[in-house]
Design a protein around this motif. Sequence first.
Motif, PDB file in Angstrom:
ATOM      1  N   TYR A  55       0.943   4.240  -2.728  1.00 49.42           N
ATOM      2  CA  TYR A  55       0.717   5.636  -2.350  1.00 49.42           C
ATOM      3  C   TYR A  55       1.756   6.552  -3.000  1.00 49.42           C
ATOM      4  O   TYR A  55       1.424   7.626  -3.521  1.00 49.42           O
ATOM      5  N   ILE A 113      -5.909  10.628  -3.403  1.00 57.02           N
ATOM      6  CA  ILE A 113      -4.930  10.121  -2.440  1.00 57.02           C
ATOM      7  C   ILE A 113      -5.632   9.575  -1.202  1.00 57.02           C
ATOM      8  O   ILE A 113      -5.268   8.527  -0.666  1.00 57.02           O
ATOM      9  N   GLN A 114      -6.686  10.297  -0.752  1.00 62.35           N
ATOM     10  CA  GLN A 114      -7.470   9.785   0.366  1.00 62.35           C
ATOM     11  C   GLN A 114      -8.106   8.440   0.012  1.00 62.35           C
ATOM     12  O   GLN A 114      -8.115   7.500   0.816  1.00 62.35           O
ATOM     13  N   GLY A 167       0.809  -1.210   0.000  1.00 66.88           N
ATOM     14  CA  GLY A 167       0.000   0.000   0.000  1.00 66.88           C
ATOM     15  C   GLY A 167       0.845   1.263   0.000  1.00 66.88           C
ATOM     16  O   GLY A 167       0.495   2.254  -0.665  1.00 66.88           O
ATOM     17  N   ASN A 168       1.941   1.253   0.736  1.00 66.61           N
ATOM     18  CA  ASN A 168       2.824   2.428   0.769  1.00 66.61           C
ATOM     19  C   ASN A 168       3.490   2.671  -0.586  1.00 66.61           C
ATOM     20  O   ASN A 168       3.639   3.821  -1.026  1.00 66.61           O
ATOM     21  N   THR A 198      -5.820  -4.036   4.076  1.00 65.03           N
ATOM     22  CA  THR A 198      -4.989  -4.296   5.251  1.00 65.03           C
ATOM     23  C   THR A 198      -5.817  -4.903   6.377  1.00 65.03           C
ATOM     24  O   THR A 198      -5.379  -5.835   7.072  1.00 65.03           O
ATOM     25  N   SER A 208      -7.031   6.324  -2.174  1.00 65.80           N
ATOM     26  CA  SER A 208      -6.007   5.280  -2.285  1.00 65.80           C
ATOM     27  C   SER A 208      -5.630   4.738  -0.908  1.00 65.80           C
ATOM     28  O   SER A 208      -5.402   3.538  -0.742  1.00 65.80           O
ATOM     29  N   ARG A 209      -5.548   5.642   0.075  1.00 59.94           N
ATOM     30  CA  ARG A 209      -5.252   5.184   1.430  1.00 59.94           C
ATOM     31  C   ARG A 209      -6.415   4.376   1.983  1.00 59.94           C
ATOM     32  O   ARG A 209      -6.230   3.356   2.648  1.00 59.94           O
ATOM     33  N   GLN A 210      -7.644   4.858   1.719  1.00 60.20           N
ATOM     34  CA  GLN A 210      -8.821   4.120   2.167  1.00 60.20           C
ATOM     35  C   GLN A 210      -8.970   2.804   1.411  1.00 60.20           C
ATOM     36  O   GLN A 210      -9.532   1.838   1.924  1.00 60.20           O
ATOM     37  N   THR A 235      -6.448   0.853   0.328  1.00 57.86           N
ATOM     38  CA  THR A 235      -5.537  -0.148   0.886  1.00 57.86           C
ATOM     39  C   THR A 235      -5.865  -0.487   2.339  1.00 57.86           C
ATOM     40  O   THR A 235      -5.544  -1.575   2.797  1.00 57.86           O
ATOM     41  N   GLN A 236      -6.515   0.464   3.032  1.00 56.29           N
ATOM     42  CA  GLN A 236      -6.850   0.192   4.432  1.00 56.29           C
ATOM     43  C   GLN A 236      -7.779  -1.003   4.588  1.00 56.29           C
ATOM     44  O   GLN A 236      -7.524  -1.872   5.431  1.00 56.29           O
TER      45      GLN A 236
END
Length: 636
Positions: free
Chosen positions: A310, A335-336, A306-307, A346, A338-340, A342-343
């Motif tokens: 990002y 970007i938000q 995920g990183n 995870t 993309s983080r959400q 992969t979250q």
Amino acid sequence: MAAAPGAPGTKAMTFGPSVKRLLARLKPQRAMISIVLILASASVVLTVLAPKILGDATNLIFDGIVGRQLPLGISKDEAVQNLRDAGQGTFADLVSGMNLTPGLGVDFDAVGRVLMIVLALYLASALLGWLQGYLLNVALQKTIKKLRTDVESKIHRLPLSYFDSHKRGDVLSRVTNDIDNVSQSLQQTLSQLVTSVLTVLGILAMMLYISPLLALVAVLTVPVSIVVTAQIAKRSQPHFIAQWKQTGSLNAQVEEAYTGHELVKAYGRQEETERVFHDSNEELYQASYRAQFISGIVMPAIMFLGNINYVIIAVVGGLRVASGTLSLGEVQAFIQYSRQFTQPLTQIGSMVNLLQSGVASAERIFEILDADQEEPDPIPAATPDSRSGRVEFENVSFRYEAERPLIEDLSFVAEPGQMVAIVGPTGAGKTTLVNLIMRFYDIDSGRITVDGVDTRRMTRDDLRERTGMVLQDTWLFGGTIRENIAYGDPTAPEDKIMEAAQVSYVDRFVHSLPLGYDTVIDGEGGNVSAGEKQLITIARAFLANPSILILDEATSSVDTRTELLVQKATAALRSDRTSFVIAHRLSTIRDADLILVMENGSIVEQGTHEQLIDARGAYYRLSASGLKAASDSMSR
């Protein structure tokens, strides 16, 4: 009889079918689950919309800052052309992709309205999320309640052979620890799993809407994450199965050592017991460590992917903003997302170990539910016309194992009112004989009749309601003496309970206790003597008013005085009742109306004590060598 579940050679269930079977138990709650899915979808939609709208606030601020740097009174197209003429092509591309008015600053009122909308969306999403979590918890707890009920019901339908071949501690561990683990695993994973899957789908839709190119970059990590998770799960699942298997074995060992702690100390086997516990505990530690370590790799691996994702999105997004293809707010929103995006992946990775642990426990529970159970009672069932207690064996054959004969072609008649004593050496089949009368085991051939009716044509409840049984190993539950006696007939009035206590001589010692019949007995009966415990169990059998009385070496653990009391109590009940007595003391069987001498599953002699002594056969040899030494109170 099929092989006992969990025995060597039994094929273990796979992860996929076990998950499907576990989720299938949620079907009775499908209406509530449907509501949960609707609420979860609504909550996710609101959550997914918020970053896009928040990006509008970013655009308002950024547009206002850039707009103030441009001359007032000209249009955006004129401003862009002026910038190109001035050689500022990159800045011109940026301005061309923005929604601004040259010379005007930030519209803070518009920014405030957008922020209020975002706040409302998050509040509504949180409320819907709480409600769906509450309803899902209700559905799960109802499902687990039904699972416990099914397991408890199944245990009562299992034959005695199942418990003979499974350690009690392991069975208890399945009914308690494994069901609790399934409950916790489902509660912690199912709600989060549903939300995570819906979030991934919603975010993927929004990312495609904003920028298909960036969405493609983000999605590239998904198959890699799935492959990583699947490979790790494949390697950790056997260790989770071993973990819960070792938990059951350890519980069985602890339960066995605790139950027999007096013998452990008496024979000085503390060190050996501690060593066995240490070995079992070490095996459990190793299985648990491997399971948690291997499954724990999932979350760091997915976070690493995920990183990387990002970083790529941030670089590509920045270039798109500079070229005017995307606005800064859209890149921020992406970007938000993309983080959400992969979250949830995870979170799914972190739930793998919980889910595997729960499925491993579910497999152990399903083994109980799938175990061969007793044959159902016949419909319609036959009921004897009388309760005289006449028992007849007609050419009965039975064996625990197909290759090892035990009882072959056994025939005898026990008339009403007779006291029938059963004697013989270890393994002769004495206890097996009474187990067959109670239908704890079904015979292979022949038939057993009670008052003229084949026991296989009767319901088990009807058969056992006619039978009272007192074993060598007394069993008293935590409760008062009155409650323990009333266990024989919960509907019995007080005077019948007192009558049973007096006939069995419980009344003689109970008045010496501080609270009399209200004295609470602990689970092991530790506050009364062994003889007093046996008298209470006899009173319980008397209260049931059986037509057939079975005493399976009931006097072996009592003193001589208590034995005399037991014999007197038995004599008082002998009228119009058939009594089967397995004993190793001549004093107990000397007055029996019929003595059956068993060897190798067959009756080799029968008659009264005097007749058998005069015959100088097998009974005489047992008497001469000491019947107590020749018999084994724990034999079949």
